[in-house]
Write a protein that holds these residues in place. Structure first.
Motif, PDB file in Angstrom:
ATOM      1  N   GLU A   1      36.876  42.968  41.350  1.00  0.00           N
ATOM      2  CA  GLU A   1      37.605  42.164  42.323  1.00  0.00           C
ATOM      3  C   GLU A   1      37.939  40.807  41.706  1.00  0.00           C
ATOM      4  O   GLU A   1      37.049  39.987  41.464  1.00  0.00           O
ATOM      5  CB  GLU A   1      36.769  42.007  43.592  1.00  0.00           C
ATOM      6  CG  GLU A   1      36.525  43.343  44.293  1.00  0.00           C
ATOM      7  CD  GLU A   1      35.562  43.231  45.463  1.00  0.00           C
ATOM      8  OE1 GLU A   1      34.709  42.329  45.438  1.00  0.00           O
ATOM      9  OE2 GLU A   1      35.669  44.045  46.384  1.00  0.00           O
ATOM     10  N   LEU A   2      39.236  40.586  41.456  1.00  0.00           N
ATOM     11  CA  LEU A   2      39.671  39.363  40.783  1.00  0.00           C
ATOM     12  C   LEU A   2      40.107  38.270  41.749  1.00  0.00           C
ATOM     13  O   LEU A   2      40.341  37.137  41.327  1.00  0.00           O
ATOM     14  CB  LEU A   2      40.825  39.693  39.819  1.00  0.00           C
ATOM     15  CG  LEU A   2      40.506  40.727  38.733  1.00  0.00           C
ATOM     16  CD1 LEU A   2      41.733  40.959  37.859  1.00  0.00           C
ATOM     17  CD2 LEU A   2      39.325  40.282  37.890  1.00  0.00           C
ATOM     18  N   ALA A   3      40.199  38.579  43.028  1.00  0.00           N
ATOM     19  CA  ALA A   3      40.660  37.584  44.003  1.00  0.00           C
ATOM     20  C   ALA A   3      39.807  36.316  44.001  1.00  0.00           C
ATOM     21  O   ALA A   3      40.344  35.210  44.165  1.00  0.00           O
ATOM     22  CB  ALA A   3      40.695  38.201  45.403  1.00  0.00           C
TER      23      ALA A   3
ATOM     24  N   ALA B   1      33.914  38.495  35.109  1.00  0.00           N
ATOM     25  CA  ALA B   1      33.946  39.222  36.375  1.00  0.00           C
ATOM     26  C   ALA B   1      33.825  40.729  36.146  1.00  0.00           C
ATOM     27  O   ALA B   1      33.153  41.438  36.912  1.00  0.00           O
ATOM     28  CB  ALA B   1      35.241  38.899  37.122  1.00  0.00           C
ATOM     29  N   THR B   2      34.454  41.208  35.087  1.00  0.00           N
ATOM     30  CA  THR B   2      34.386  42.636  34.776  1.00  0.00           C
ATOM     31  C   THR B   2      32.985  43.020  34.318  1.00  0.00           C
ATOM     32  O   THR B   2      32.449  44.064  34.723  1.00  0.00           O
ATOM     33  CB  THR B   2      35.426  42.990  33.699  1.00  0.00           C
ATOM     34  OG1 THR B   2      36.717  42.528  34.109  1.00  0.00           O
ATOM     35  CG2 THR B   2      35.489  44.489  33.476  1.00  0.00           C
ATOM     36  N   LEU B   3      32.382  42.188  33.468  1.00  0.00           N
ATOM     37  CA  LEU B   3      30.999  42.448  33.037  1.00  0.00           C
ATOM     38  C   LEU B   3      30.064  42.484  34.242  1.00  0.00           C
ATOM     39  O   LEU B   3      29.154  43.340  34.318  1.00  0.00           O
ATOM     40  CB  LEU B   3      30.548  41.371  32.051  1.00  0.00           C
ATOM     41  CG  LEU B   3      31.102  41.466  30.629  1.00  0.00           C
ATOM     42  CD1 LEU B   3      30.847  40.172  29.868  1.00  0.00           C
ATOM     43  CD2 LEU B   3      30.480  42.635  29.882  1.00  0.00           C
TER      44      LEU B   3
ATOM     45  N   LEU C   1      39.141  49.611  37.986  1.00  0.00           N
ATOM     46  CA  LEU C   1      40.126  49.206  38.982  1.00  0.00           C
ATOM     47  C   LEU C   1      40.187  47.682  38.952  1.00  0.00           C
ATOM     48  O   LEU C   1      39.256  47.003  39.425  1.00  0.00           O
ATOM     49  CB  LEU C   1      39.720  49.683  40.385  1.00  0.00           C
ATOM     50  CG  LEU C   1      39.447  51.182  40.571  1.00  0.00           C
ATOM     51  CD1 LEU C   1      39.217  51.486  42.042  1.00  0.00           C
ATOM     52  CD2 LEU C   1      40.581  52.019  40.031  1.00  0.00           C
ATOM     53  N   LEU C   2      41.232  47.131  38.376  1.00  0.00           N
ATOM     54  CA  LEU C   2      41.426  45.677  38.343  1.00  0.00           C
ATOM     55  C   LEU C   2      42.254  45.298  39.570  1.00  0.00           C
ATOM     56  O   LEU C   2      43.467  45.513  39.610  1.00  0.00           O
ATOM     57  CB  LEU C   2      42.137  45.256  37.058  1.00  0.00           C
ATOM     58  CG  LEU C   2      41.403  45.543  35.743  1.00  0.00           C
ATOM     59  CD1 LEU C   2      42.212  45.000  34.565  1.00  0.00           C
ATOM     60  CD2 LEU C   2      40.006  44.940  35.740  1.00  0.00           C
ATOM     61  N   ASP C   3      41.589  44.731  40.561  1.00  0.00           N
ATOM     62  CA  ASP C   3      42.229  44.504  41.854  1.00  0.00           C
ATOM     63  C   ASP C   3      42.700  43.059  41.995  1.00  0.00           C
ATOM     64  O   ASP C   3      41.968  42.120  41.689  1.00  0.00           O
ATOM     65  CB  ASP C   3      41.231  44.837  42.968  1.00  0.00           C
ATOM     66  CG  ASP C   3      41.899  44.863  44.331  1.00  0.00           C
ATOM     67  OD1 ASP C   3      43.047  45.325  44.416  1.00  0.00           O
ATOM     68  OD2 ASP C   3      41.254  44.422  45.297  1.00  0.00           O
ATOM     69  N   ASN C   4      43.937  42.870  42.472  1.00  0.00           N
ATOM     70  CA  ASN C   4      44.532  41.552  42.714  1.00  0.00           C
ATOM     71  C   ASN C   4      44.699  40.762  41.415  1.00  0.00           C
ATOM     72  O   ASN C   4      44.126  39.689  41.232  1.00  0.00           O
ATOM     73  CB  ASN C   4      43.690  40.743  43.713  1.00  0.00           C
ATOM     74  CG  ASN C   4      43.740  41.334  45.104  1.00  0.00           C
ATOM     75  OD1 ASN C   4      44.815  41.589  45.633  1.00  0.00           O
ATOM     76  ND2 ASN C   4      42.575  41.577  45.685  1.00  0.00           N
TER      77      ASN C   4
ATOM     78  N   GLY D   1      27.792  45.636  35.734  1.00  0.00           N
ATOM     79  CA  GLY D   1      26.353  45.473  35.595  1.00  0.00           C
ATOM     80  C   GLY D   1      25.934  45.161  34.179  1.00  0.00           C
ATOM     81  O   GLY D   1      24.821  45.472  33.766  1.00  0.00           O
ATOM     82  N   ALA D   2      26.846  44.525  33.420  1.00  0.00           N
ATOM     83  CA  ALA D   2      26.568  44.267  32.003  1.00  0.00           C
ATOM     84  C   ALA D   2      26.570  42.785  31.695  1.00  0.00           C
ATOM     85  O   ALA D   2      26.871  42.372  30.586  1.00  0.00           O
ATOM     86  CB  ALA D   2      27.618  44.972  31.132  1.00  0.00           C
TER      87      ALA D   2
END
Length: 493
Positions: free
Chosen positions: A334-336, A350-352, A397-400, A356-357
């Motif tokens: 969630e990038l929002a 945010a992706t990590l 899933l890269l959202d927003n 859970g990394a």
């Protein structure tokens, strides 16, 4: 007598006893003669090679005096006089340069990697410095032999890979590739070594560097061998790289830290998609289409205005796919919450976190056993993310993405070029602009489906929401909301 000209010129008796050959001119004369053993070298050529652009006024007498000095050092029979010139009384095998050439050929002809390695090692051991080092201007001749030396080193490194010594070969390959940035065969070997050493992300990164260098310097694309190797890397089935059991057992704390930190790869799970609290209405055809898009492209971007339902559609489409396609899970990022325009590091962090990394502080045996992982990945979040994903097969899933579009594009391109098992389904109001991106517009809901959604959400809020007397009003609401999924959700409440 044996002669060495791969480095400073030397002469040795057959028993290995060295012969003193003092003086730069004397060594230059020995080098010029040893280049052509058993052949008469014209005096004018010897003068040109020994004195280069500064010959003495009395060149012939000066050469005769130099030959006399060389005979006193080597023995009179070692240098013969002939009409118009002089000859070194030696066979090709007496000269280290020609023994080197023979051994390189033997290494190239060997079918057994161990035999090839032995021949190449023997050949390369003859080098003590630059070829023909004592000639004032060795020029093209020295360059030719340096090229043969590079061929020999390339052959030796290929033998090392065939013998399973990829990790040991990598430092030399890295240095050689830096010295010869346009040498594609060397880069092929280095990329193969990275792959064989279990570092596929670095192998893909190395290919990308070579591709850019060739484009920038020569305006060309990589050759067939490099392209084929790149295809193998992308098509390979990346397997997760498990942590040592003791490391897994003792990794206990989860505080974010910049010192003494190591990324802890998450165990294989089904991902982080949460159960939805409302039913999903319509768009079955869209789900099938997105599935087809993901089968043919590694980046699919759902495009549409805010509130069009891109987020929900992406999650439903991801869950509708065959689970075996993503053994390492489907992960929603969630990038929002990131403030625009965003930084690639913010998006990577945010992706990590979603995977859970994130960095964890380790105690006990885990810290030591995970040190190698930390050193490979470094402190840069993008590097750590690429390392984490390199040997996994997962769907992100890269959202927003729209408010961090440049940062999201940087992350997507990095993962797609470095992690062959990763595919990305993004939602955005504009394309990411990454090569290979497949765009799928998300249109407003058509009237019948919009009405179904409004009725479903309204009924959840109040029984009898769409009775006969309210149907016309519901149609008007749906029309004014322009079929936008989020607006219908909110309007029904």
């Amino acid at each position: 007598m044996r002669y060495a000209i791969l480095g400073t010129a030397q002469a040795n008796h057959d028993d290995g006893t060295p012969v003193a050959v003092g003086g730069a001119r004397l060594r230059a004369l020995l080098t010029a003669l040893a280049l052509r053993p058993g052949r008469v070298v014209p005096a004018r050529l010897l003068v040109a090679e020994v004195w280069d652009a500064d010959p003495p006024a009395d060149a012939v007498p000066a050469l005769q005096a130099l030959v006399a000095r060389l005979r006193r050092a080597l023995g009179h029979a070692a240098v013969r006089s002939a009409e118009g010139g002089y000859e070194l009384a030696a066979a090709r095998e007496d000269i280290d340069l020609y023994r080197f050439e023979r051994l390189v050929r033997a290494g190239g002809a060997a079918t057994d990697p161990a035999e090839a390695a032995a021949r190449y090692d023997e050949a390369l051991a003859l080098w003590r410095g630059p070829a023909l080092a004592d000639l004032p201007d060795p020029g093209a001749e020295a360059a030719r032999w340096e090229a043969v030396r590079t061929d020999a080193r390339r052959g030796r490194l290929a033998a090392a890979l065939a013998l399973g010594e990829a990790q040991r070969a990598l430092p030399e390959l890295t240095a050689l590739c830096a010295q010869h940035p346009m040498d594609e065969p060397l880069h092929v070997l280095r990329i193969r070594a990275l792959r064989d050493a279990g570092r596929p992300a670095e192998a893909l990164a190395a290919y990308d560097v070579v591709r850019r260098e060739l484009a920038d310097r020569l305006g060309t694309d990589p050759g067939p061998e490099l392209r084929a190797l790149h295809g193998e890397l992308l098509a390979s089935d990346p397997a997760p790289e498990p942590l040592p059991a003791t490391a897994t057992a003792t990794a206990v704390t989860a505080t974010s830290t910049a010192a003494s930190a190591a990324p802890a790869p998450a165990a294989v799970t089904a991902g982080n998609l949460r159960a939805r609290l409302t039913t999903f209405v319509g768009r079955e055809d869209d789900i099938r289409t997105i599935g087809d898009d993901l089968a043919g492209a590694r980046l699919v971007t759902l495009l549409g205005p805010g509130g069009a339902g891109k987020t929900r559609l992406s999650q439903e489409a991801a869950e509708a796919q065959d689970e075996s396609a993503w053994p390492d899970g489907v992960w929603l990022v969630e990038l929002a919450p990131i403030d625009g325009p965003g930084d690639p590091e913010d998006v990577a962090e945010a992706t990590l976190a979603a995977l859970g990394a994130r960095e964890t502080k380790l105690r006990g045996a885990a810290a030591e056993e995970l040190r190698a992982f930390t050193e490979r990945a470094g402190d840069d979040p993008l590097d750590r993310l690429a390392e984490h994903c390199a040997r996994r097969r997962l769907l992100l899933l890269l959202d927003n993405c729209e408010h961090v579009i440049a940062a999201a594009a940087t992350l997507a391109e990095r993962l797609l070029t470095h992690c062959p098992g990763v595919r990305i389904l993004a939602t955005s109001r504009e394309p990411l602009g990454v090569p290979g991106e497949s765009l799928r517009p998300v249109e407003p809901l058509p009237d019948p489906i919009a009405m179904r959604l409004l009725g479903d959400r309204g009924a959840a809020a109040r029984a009898g929401f769409l009775d006969d007397q309210h149907t016309a009003a519901a149609h008007e609401i749906s029309r004014r909301l322009d079929g936008r999924h989020l607006a219908i959700d909110l309007g029904a409440d």
